[in-house]
Design a protein around this motif. Sequence first.
Motif, PDB file in Angstrom:
ATOM      1  N   ALA A  11       0.848  -1.187   0.000  1.00 36.16           N
ATOM      2  CA  ALA A  11       0.000   0.000   0.000  1.00 36.16           C
ATOM      3  C   ALA A  11       0.885   1.239   0.000  1.00 36.16           C
ATOM      4  O   ALA A  11       2.022   1.193   0.446  1.00 36.16           O
ATOM      5  CB  ALA A  11      -0.906   0.003   1.228  1.00 36.16           C
ATOM      6  N   ILE A  12       0.334   2.326  -0.555  1.00 34.44           N
ATOM      7  CA  ILE A  12       1.059   3.595  -0.515  1.00 34.44           C
ATOM      8  C   ILE A  12       0.170   4.616   0.178  1.00 34.44           C
ATOM      9  O   ILE A  12      -1.011   4.744  -0.147  1.00 34.44           O
ATOM     10  CB  ILE A  12       1.387   4.110  -1.936  1.00 34.44           C
ATOM     11  CG1 ILE A  12       2.257   3.106  -2.680  1.00 34.44           C
ATOM     12  CG2 ILE A  12       2.091   5.469  -1.860  1.00 34.44           C
ATOM     13  CD1 ILE A  12       2.575   3.520  -4.113  1.00 34.44           C
ATOM     14  N   LEU A  13       0.744   5.306   1.138  1.00 31.18           N
ATOM     15  CA  LEU A  13       0.035   6.425   1.734  1.00 31.18           C
ATOM     16  C   LEU A  13       0.558   7.687   1.068  1.00 31.18           C
ATOM     17  O   LEU A  13       1.748   7.994   1.151  1.00 31.18           O
ATOM     18  CB  LEU A  13       0.257   6.491   3.240  1.00 31.18           C
ATOM     19  CG  LEU A  13      -0.564   7.608   3.880  1.00 31.18           C
ATOM     20  CD1 LEU A  13      -2.035   7.224   3.963  1.00 31.18           C
ATOM     21  CD2 LEU A  13      -0.039   7.970   5.247  1.00 31.18           C
ATOM     22  N   ILE A  14      -0.335   8.384   0.364  1.00 29.78           N
ATOM     23  CA  ILE A  14       0.061   9.617  -0.306  1.00 29.78           C
ATOM     24  C   ILE A  14      -0.365  10.789   0.577  1.00 29.78           C
ATOM     25  O   ILE A  14      -1.533  10.906   0.951  1.00 29.78           O
ATOM     26  CB  ILE A  14      -0.606   9.740  -1.696  1.00 29.78           C
ATOM     27  CG1 ILE A  14      -0.239   8.523  -2.553  1.00 29.78           C
ATOM     28  CG2 ILE A  14      -0.179  11.035  -2.384  1.00 29.78           C
ATOM     29  CD1 ILE A  14      -0.959   8.483  -3.888  1.00 29.78           C
ATOM     30  N   THR A  15       0.612  11.628   0.930  1.00 34.84           N
ATOM     31  CA  THR A  15       0.321  12.772   1.795  1.00 34.84           C
ATOM     32  C   THR A  15       0.573  14.061   1.033  1.00 34.84           C
ATOM     33  O   THR A  15       1.633  14.241   0.430  1.00 34.84           O
ATOM     34  CB  THR A  15       1.216  12.745   3.047  1.00 34.84           C
ATOM     35  OG1 THR A  15       1.006  11.501   3.723  1.00 34.84           O
ATOM     36  CG2 THR A  15       0.895  13.896   3.992  1.00 34.84           C
TER      37      THR A  15
END
Lengths: 112, 236
Positions: free
Chosen positions: B19-23
């Motif tokens: 998963a990628i958390l994009i901030t």
Amino acid sequence: MEASSAATDNLDPLQVAETWKSGGRDVAIATVMETWGSAPRPTGSQLVIDSEGNFHGSVSGGCVEGAVITEAVDVIETGEPRMLEFGVADETAWRVGLSCGGRIKVFVERLG
Amino acid sequence: MDLALLKELNAERAARRAAILITDTADGRGQLVREGDEISGDLGDAVRRAFRSGKSGLAEIDGRELFFNVHVPPPRLVVIGAVHISQALAPMAKIAGFDMTVIDPRTAFATEERFAGVALRAEWPEDALKNRPLDAYTALAALTHDPKIDDYPLTAALDAGCFYVGALGSRKTHARRVERLREGGLSDADLERIHAPIGLDIAAASPAEIAVATLAQIIEALRKRDLAGGLRMRAA
């Protein structure tokens, strides 16, 4: 691969952040977003801080954690995220001390 | 990021899913992206690159500064057979960052003395894999030559969408294996995913050299895996 450690690990900062927040503590998360030169911790490394200044994880080899924690307590109060920069180019940051000669950008945000 | 999003992210990580958390660095707003999510434009390209490289970093997209924190499960290597090649493979795999487990029901092979410091299961693969199932971030190398031991985990690895499936044995041995597995219900597309004879073709001769060739092939599979088509995970 700069793989994250397993999320089941109780030393995992994001797991700790979830536990702290779920337990009613105010929490900020600091993330290394960019590094130049010999930075001690890779991009993506995280430090979790509560409003009392308790912390878990790391964004450097212990060089700038103190400064990040102070900023994080502020961020928890205001709710405004901020980007911090530490490195040799910055006199103030140098006093805090990334003595390895690297430069890092650390983003601090409140866990809402 | 809010707590609900963090919980979602932690659940993905605990389940060993990438998963990628994009901030957004302007306001701290977060978005969770899973592998295989369809995202168009520059953002989609950046997401695919990030999943492929496994590296976190900042990117300027549509005038916004975004941080991609990539969470990829640590790769695992399951080796069937506590054989000579596995003994050579164990320290190499560790150096390369793989979490390696050796499974072999033959207690004469699966001894602590032969595999000091290696996760070793002296059990049938059917039993050992029940406790720790295979997944898309696991490589499986079947090294016993023995159909009674190898066939089940090979099938299980293809079913689980392991990013690498390899089997030791000559072309002749493999042809017989393919026949058996086809009768067991595997499709040709599945069977083609088995790397056999195992390892990159570097004319490896000794067990240690075969271990090098095998590890190199596993790394190649990990780094070149097909993300466009998802992880070929079969519907459960």
